[in-house]
Enzyme design. Structure first.
Site, PDB file in Angstrom:
ATOM      1  CB  CYS A   1      -0.999  -0.022   1.152  1.00  0.00           C
ATOM      2  SG  CYS A   1      -0.254  -0.008   2.797  1.00  0.00           S
TER       3      CYS A   1
ATOM      4  CG  ASN B   1       4.320  -1.760   5.244  1.00  0.00           C
ATOM      5  OD1 ASN B   1       5.438  -2.086   5.610  1.00  0.00           O
ATOM      6  ND2 ASN B   1       3.335  -2.622   5.198  1.00  0.00           N
TER       7      ASN B   1
ATOM      8  CB  CYS C   1      -3.658   1.959   7.197  1.00  0.00           C
ATOM      9  SG  CYS C   1      -3.317   3.484   8.090  1.00  0.00           S
ATOM     10  NE  ARG C   2      -4.522   1.568   2.014  1.00  0.00           N
ATOM     11  CZ  ARG C   2      -4.332   2.233   0.889  1.00  0.00           C
ATOM     12  NH1 ARG C   2      -5.214   2.142  -0.085  1.00  0.00           N
ATOM     13  NH2 ARG C   2      -3.254   2.989   0.739  1.00  0.00           N
ATOM     14  CB  SER C   3       0.129  -3.537   2.918  1.00  0.00           C
ATOM     15  OG  SER C   3       0.997  -2.588   3.497  1.00  0.00           O
TER      16      SER C   3
ATOM     17  CG  ASP D   1      -5.169   5.886   2.203  1.00  0.00           C
ATOM     18  OD1 ASP D   1      -5.074   5.549   3.410  1.00  0.00           O
ATOM     19  OD2 ASP D   1      -4.310   6.561   1.613  1.00  0.00           O
TER      20      ASP D   1
HETATM   21  P1  4NP Z   1      -1.692   2.848   4.164  1.00  0.00           P
HETATM   22  O1  4NP Z   1      -2.267   4.231   4.706  1.00  0.00           O
HETATM   23  O2  4NP Z   1      -1.194   3.122   2.762  1.00  0.00           O
HETATM   24  O3  4NP Z   1      -2.897   1.950   4.161  1.00  0.00           O
HETATM   25  O4  4NP Z   1      -0.612   2.426   5.102  1.00  0.00           O
HETATM   26  C1  4NP Z   1      -1.512   5.410   4.671  1.00  0.00           C
HETATM   27  C2  4NP Z   1      -0.559   5.641   5.633  1.00  0.00           C
HETATM   28  C3  4NP Z   1       0.154   6.824   5.611  1.00  0.00           C
HETATM   29  C4  4NP Z   1      -0.105   7.776   4.623  1.00  0.00           C
HETATM   30  C5  4NP Z   1      -1.061   7.527   3.671  1.00  0.00           C
HETATM   31  C6  4NP Z   1      -1.768   6.333   3.686  1.00  0.00           C
HETATM   32  N1  4NP Z   1       0.602   9.003   4.639  1.00  0.00           N
HETATM   33  O5  4NP Z   1       0.288   9.871   3.795  1.00  0.00           O
HETATM   34  O6  4NP Z   1       1.516   9.178   5.447  1.00  0.00           O
END
Ligand code: 4NP
Length: 144
Positions: free
Chosen positions: A8, A11, A13-15, A117
């Site tokens: 994702c 790394n 939240c989702r993955s 997201d």
């Molecule tokens: P993830 O979520 O891609 O599911 O881990 C996010 C975590 C951090 C950010 C964006 C999405 N960020 O912009 O820092």
């Protein structure tokens, strides 16, 4: 297929949820498939998954609290049999880096839909939906 990498953006939240769910299903199914997760971005390298992801996973008996974020690297594209992007922008970014063995998680039973997201979600609401979608897709992926 012997190895899967979920990717994702951050790394955190989702993955990590996808990695945790896959680990559990693989363990329960007695398969020997290596799983890992990574982010296309580097902002959160070394961090634990976000608290809501840890909580929603724990509510489903999946412990992701010991995972640590890392950034995807080109060597991953040959080290893993399959790279699984969580949304279209992750897919596009990975393609741009030269990844070939690439699919979208939503291709597995969800018509290619993005896993939303949740980083900018207000509060916990939404994480349950994200978890349910990821679990359904990972089950379908592992059944093929
Ligand atoms: P993830 O979520 O891609 O599911 O881990 C996010 C975590 C951090 C950010 C964006 C999405 N960020 O912009 O820092």
């Amino acid at each position: 297929m012997n190895s899967i990498l979920f990717v994702c953006l951050g790394n955190i939240c989702r993955s990590p949820i996808a990695e945790g769910v896959a680990r559990k299903l693989i363990e329960e199914g007695g398969h020997s498939i290596t799983v890992d997760s990574a982010g296309t971005g580097s902002w959160h390298v070394g961090e634990t998954p976000c608290q809501h992801s840890v909580t929603v996973a724990r509510n489903h008996s999946v412990d992701i609290s010991t995972l640590r974020a890392r950034q995807v690297k080109k060597a991953d594209f040959t080290a893993f049999d399959l790279i699984v992007a969580l949304d279209q922008s992750n897919y596009r970014d990975l393609k741009a880096l030269g990844c070939q063995n690439l699919v979208k998680l939503g291709d597995y039973g969800h018509n290619g839909a993005d896993v939303p997201d949740p980083y900018f979600f207000e509060g916990f609401e939404g994480f349950e939906h994200v978890y349910t979608m990821i679990e359904s897709c990972v089950k379908e992926l592992l059944s093929r």
